[in-house]
Motif scaffolding. Structure first.
Motif, PDB file in Angstrom:
ATOM      1  N   SER A 151       0.855  -1.254   0.215  1.00  0.00           N
ATOM      2  CA  SER A 151      -0.060   0.054   0.028  1.00  0.00           C
ATOM      3  C   SER A 151       0.800   1.202  -0.028  1.00  0.00           C
ATOM      4  N   LYS A 152       2.000   1.117   0.512  1.00  0.00           N
ATOM      5  CA  LYS A 152       2.569   2.642   0.773  1.00  0.00           C
ATOM      6  C   LYS A 152       3.563   2.845  -0.411  1.00  0.00           C
ATOM      7  N   ILE A 153       3.564   1.925  -1.446  1.00  0.00           N
ATOM      8  CA  ILE A 153       4.606   2.179  -2.566  1.00  0.00           C
ATOM      9  C   ILE A 153       4.310   3.226  -3.537  1.00  0.00           C
ATOM     10  N   THR A 154       5.128   4.145  -3.903  1.00  0.00           N
ATOM     11  CA  THR A 154       4.608   5.364  -4.534  1.00  0.00           C
ATOM     12  C   THR A 154       4.598   4.860  -6.176  1.00  0.00           C
ATOM     13  N   GLU A 155       3.904   5.764  -6.764  1.00  0.00           N
ATOM     14  CA  GLU A 155       3.407   5.586  -8.181  1.00  0.00           C
ATOM     15  C   GLU A 155       4.963   5.363  -8.943  1.00  0.00           C
ATOM     16  N   GLU A 156       5.779   6.301  -8.637  1.00  0.00           N
ATOM     17  CA  GLU A 156       7.208   6.069  -9.327  1.00  0.00           C
ATOM     18  C   GLU A 156       7.870   4.888  -9.190  1.00  0.00           C
ATOM     19  N   MET A 157       7.741   4.404  -7.934  1.00  0.00           N
ATOM     20  CA  MET A 157       8.357   3.350  -7.433  1.00  0.00           C
ATOM     21  C   MET A 157       7.648   2.047  -8.181  1.00  0.00           C
ATOM     22  N   LEU A 158       6.288   1.852  -8.242  1.00  0.00           N
ATOM     23  CA  LEU A 158       5.528   1.009  -8.747  1.00  0.00           C
ATOM     24  C   LEU A 158       5.910   0.664 -10.037  1.00  0.00           C
ATOM     25  N   LYS A 159       6.029   1.776 -11.053  1.00  0.00           N
ATOM     26  CA  LYS A 159       6.258   1.546 -12.295  1.00  0.00           C
ATOM     27  C   LYS A 159       7.656   1.041 -12.606  1.00  0.00           C
ATOM     28  N   GLU A 160       8.873   1.504 -11.769  1.00  0.00           N
ATOM     29  CA  GLU A 160       9.936   0.733 -11.947  1.00  0.00           C
ATOM     30  C   GLU A 160       9.765  -0.722 -11.638  1.00  0.00           C
ATOM     31  N   VAL A 161       9.089  -1.293 -10.547  1.00  0.00           N
ATOM     32  CA  VAL A 161       8.950  -2.433 -10.145  1.00  0.00           C
ATOM     33  C   VAL A 161       8.393  -3.190 -11.268  1.00  0.00           C
ATOM     34  N   ILE A 162       7.458  -2.634 -11.788  1.00  0.00           N
ATOM     35  CA  ILE A 162       6.424  -3.386 -13.005  1.00  0.00           C
ATOM     36  C   ILE A 162       7.332  -3.450 -14.121  1.00  0.00           C
ATOM     37  N   LYS A 163       8.269  -2.361 -14.389  1.00  0.00           N
ATOM     38  CA  LYS A 163       9.158  -2.458 -15.494  1.00  0.00           C
ATOM     39  C   LYS A 163      10.075  -3.726 -15.260  1.00  0.00           C
ATOM     40  N   GLU A 164      10.664  -3.864 -14.080  1.00  0.00           N
ATOM     41  CA  GLU A 164      11.788  -5.020 -14.013  1.00  0.00           C
ATOM     42  C   GLU A 164      11.040  -6.314 -13.992  1.00  0.00           C
ATOM     43  N   SER A 165       9.820  -6.361 -13.304  1.00  0.00           N
ATOM     44  CA  SER A 165       9.103  -7.646 -13.404  1.00  0.00           C
ATOM     45  C   SER A 165       8.736  -7.948 -14.768  1.00  0.00           C
ATOM     46  N   LYS A 166       8.309  -7.074 -15.662  1.00  0.00           N
ATOM     47  CA  LYS A 166       7.880  -7.527 -16.971  1.00  0.00           C
ATOM     48  C   LYS A 166       9.001  -7.967 -17.650  1.00  0.00           C
ATOM     49  N   ARG A 167      10.272  -7.273 -17.313  1.00  0.00           N
ATOM     50  CA  ARG A 167      11.582  -7.713 -18.165  1.00  0.00           C
ATOM     51  C   ARG A 167      11.692  -9.214 -17.766  1.00  0.00           C
ATOM     52  N   ASN A 168      11.353  -9.648 -16.805  1.00  0.00           N
ATOM     53  CA  ASN A 168      11.578 -11.128 -16.358  1.00  0.00           C
ATOM     54  C   ASN A 168      10.280 -11.895 -16.315  1.00  0.00           C
ATOM     55  N   HIS A 169       9.226 -11.434 -17.136  1.00  0.00           N
ATOM     56  CA  HIS A 169       8.024 -12.037 -17.430  1.00  0.00           C
ATOM     57  C   HIS A 169       7.062 -12.446 -16.201  1.00  0.00           C
ATOM     58  N   LEU A 170       7.417 -11.526 -15.347  1.00  0.00           N
ATOM     59  CA  LEU A 170       6.480 -11.892 -14.011  1.00  0.00           C
ATOM     60  C   LEU A 170       5.330 -10.884 -14.258  1.00  0.00           C
ATOM     61  N   ASP A 171       4.072 -11.447 -13.435  1.00  0.00           N
ATOM     62  CA  ASP A 171       3.110 -10.345 -13.143  1.00  0.00           C
ATOM     63  C   ASP A 171       3.315  -9.663 -12.040  1.00  0.00           C
ATOM     64  N   VAL A 172       2.741  -8.633 -11.703  1.00  0.00           N
ATOM     65  CA  VAL A 172       2.590  -7.951 -10.547  1.00  0.00           C
ATOM     66  C   VAL A 172       1.167  -8.050  -9.774  1.00  0.00           C
ATOM     67  N   SER A 173       1.237  -8.174  -8.530  1.00  0.00           N
ATOM     68  CA  SER A 173      -0.031  -8.137  -7.753  1.00  0.00           C
ATOM     69  C   SER A 173       0.075  -7.030  -6.667  1.00  0.00           C
ATOM     70  N   ALA A 174      -1.054  -6.315  -6.510  1.00  0.00           N
ATOM     71  CA  ALA A 174      -0.949  -5.149  -5.593  1.00  0.00           C
ATOM     72  C   ALA A 174      -2.096  -5.369  -4.326  1.00  0.00           C
ATOM     73  N   ASP A 175      -1.750  -4.994  -3.104  1.00  0.00           N
ATOM     74  CA  ASP A 175      -2.736  -4.708  -2.251  1.00  0.00           C
ATOM     75  C   ASP A 175      -2.570  -3.540  -1.788  1.00  0.00           C
ATOM     76  N   LEU A 176      -3.678  -2.715  -2.104  1.00  0.00           N
ATOM     77  CA  LEU A 176      -3.656  -1.236  -1.995  1.00  0.00           C
ATOM     78  C   LEU A 176      -4.907  -0.919  -0.677  1.00  0.00           C
ATOM     79  N   LEU A 177      -5.198  -1.681  -0.029  1.00  0.00           N
ATOM     80  CA  LEU A 177      -6.268  -1.418   1.246  1.00  0.00           C
ATOM     81  C   LEU A 177      -5.802  -0.304   1.974  1.00  0.00           C
TER      82      LEU A 177
END
Length: 447
Positions: A151-177
């Motif tokens: 939940s406390k991840i920033t939008e900027e960091m989220l985009k970097e995590v997703i970019k790195e995950s997609k580079r490794n063919h992994l989906d990203v799951s989020a809990d934003l409660l």
């Protein structure tokens, strides 16, 4: 092994056929009118209903209660954050062993201040983009199946995590409660594929709200949900084939406590201790509000044609029993507009397809022989999933009685985890992460 004369469910069509099925080398091999072979184990399936093994698509498994999932007919779990070394005994188990198959994330990646405190064995709390990217790389090396953000991840960091995950063919799951700066639309447009707990959608409906908000910010969500407005805000998610995992049982259990407790023949004493410590902090009226919205969102998204998976978040908060909670989640899904057949699909063939596991979720030749033999038809009443005669995992058959006995034994064997967790809190340096875990596991951790 030959199972004679059961009603076998074709989960792809929702129809039964009365036939025999042979299992060889842990796989379904033949179906039809079959003769037993000399020396072959034969199980009488007369009057029983065979369904694919179930999947809990959001839980947090541990070795000391893994067999409780299997006792409920759950042959695969999607573990949404954990620790790869603490899960090693499950990950490395043989296909037929009395633990579910594991689809798992490792530590969740969070911003600061961390939702669960400082960096630990279970979460990384950071504002450093490079540190977050390195964490994704480390998790890839451990063999994770997806990445979990919190939940406390920033939008900027989220985009970097997703970019790195997609580079490794992994989906990203989020809990934003608990998110106070992100909502579901922002997360999905950034590339998040799975929204756990239907999270981030309430922030779209009521900006400023989050799970830990002040009482005044809860006032709007105490009003009945506007399903037309829900349908409107869900459109961006629907357009991107976002997958929702509602975990309604999590909220319903907390909302109903102490008037409802899921009972079972064996409940892990260590979990009971944790739940008893949690109960004084549970605000039932808040969880009732979240449950009401989660149920409405689930109903509308399903009506719109969106993908919904069955998950429980067990053993989170209070009395969400590993295994048994999924039966109640399936019931809550039917109360949200899914038919018993659709609810059953949400725990079998649908997750198998979206998680790219075509070897699971269906009873067909060549698939893993994971199944449940039920005493009554679950397509008539979804509650019948709890009326279990036999559980099959990798071609090995188990009774509930022996799995509960296994859980009692495992509770005593795997108490090391508590010691591991307490020691980990003393060592927050990221560079020590794997060295610390490995040294502990072989029993040579320095004081």
């Amino acid at each position: 092994m030959l199972i004679k004369g059961s009603h076998i469910l074709d989960i792809a069509t929702g129809s039964y056929t009365l036939q025999d099925i042979r299992i060889e080398a842990g796989l379904f091999s033949e179906m039809g009118a079959l003769r037993s072979r000399v020396g072959e184990q034969v199980i009488n399936g007369d009057g029983l209903y065979m369904i694919p093994g179930l999947m809990d698509c959001h839980c947090h498994i541990s070795a000391n209660y893994a067999s409780l999932f299997l006792a409920a007919g759950i042959t695969t779990v999607r573990n949404t954050a954990g620790n790869h070394l603490l899960l090693s005994s499950i990950r490395e188990a043989e296909a037929h062993e009395a633990v579910p198959r594991l689809i798992t994330a490792d530590r969740m990646i969070d911003g600061t201040p961390g939702s669960w405190g400082e960096t630990s064995h279970g979460s990384l709390s950071t504002d450093d983009l490079e540190e977050a990217k390195e964490e994704v790389k480390r998790q890839v090396e451990t063999g994770v199946d997806f990445i979990k953000v919190y939940s406390k991840i920033t939008e900027e960091m989220l985009k970097e995590v997703i970019k790195e995950s997609k580079r490794n063919h992994l989906d990203v799951s989020a809990d934003l409660l608990g998110a106070d700066s992100l909502d579901a639309k922002v997360a999905v447009e950034a590339g998040v594929r799975f929204l756990e707990h239907n999270s981030g959608i309430m922030q779209m409906l009521h900006p400023g709200w989050h799970m830990n908000a002040s009482d005044d910010l809860y006032e709007p969500v105490l009003q009945p949900p506007n399903e037309e407005e829900i349908a409107r805000v869900l459109q961006p998610l629907l357009a991107r084939d976002t997958i929702l995992v509602p975990t309604m049982e999590l909220f319903k259990q907390a909302a109903d406590y102490p008037n409802h407790r899921v009972s079972d023949r064996f409940i892990s004493p260590s979990l009971l201790q944790v739940w008893e410590q949690t109960t004084p902090h549970v605000s039932s009226w808040r969880f009732q509000a979240i449950f009401t919205y989660t149920k409405a969102i689930t109903r509308v998204y399903h009506q719109l044609g969106g993908t919904v998976l069955a998950g429980t978040d067990s053993p989170a908060i209070i009395f969400t029993n590993p295994g048994a909670s999924l039966h109640r989640e399936l019931m809550l899904l039917t109360q949200s507009g899914l038919s018993p057949y659709e609810a059953l699909k949400s725990a079998t063939i649908v997750p198998a397809r979206v998680l790219n596991r075509p070897d699971l979720g269906e009873i067909k030749r060549g698939n893993h022989a994971d199944f449940v033999l039920l005493k009554e038809d679950p397509l008539k009443h979804i509650e019948n999933v709890s009326k279990i005669a036999i559980i099959g995992k990798g071609g090995q058959c188990y009774s509930q009685a022996e799995l509960f006995a296994q859980a009692e034994s495992d509770e005593k064997i795997h108490i090391d985890e508590q010691e591991f967790m307490s020691r980990w809190q003393q060592h927050l340096d990221l560079g020590m992460y794997d060295r610390l875990c490995e040294k502990y596991w072989i029993g040579t951790l320095d004081e």
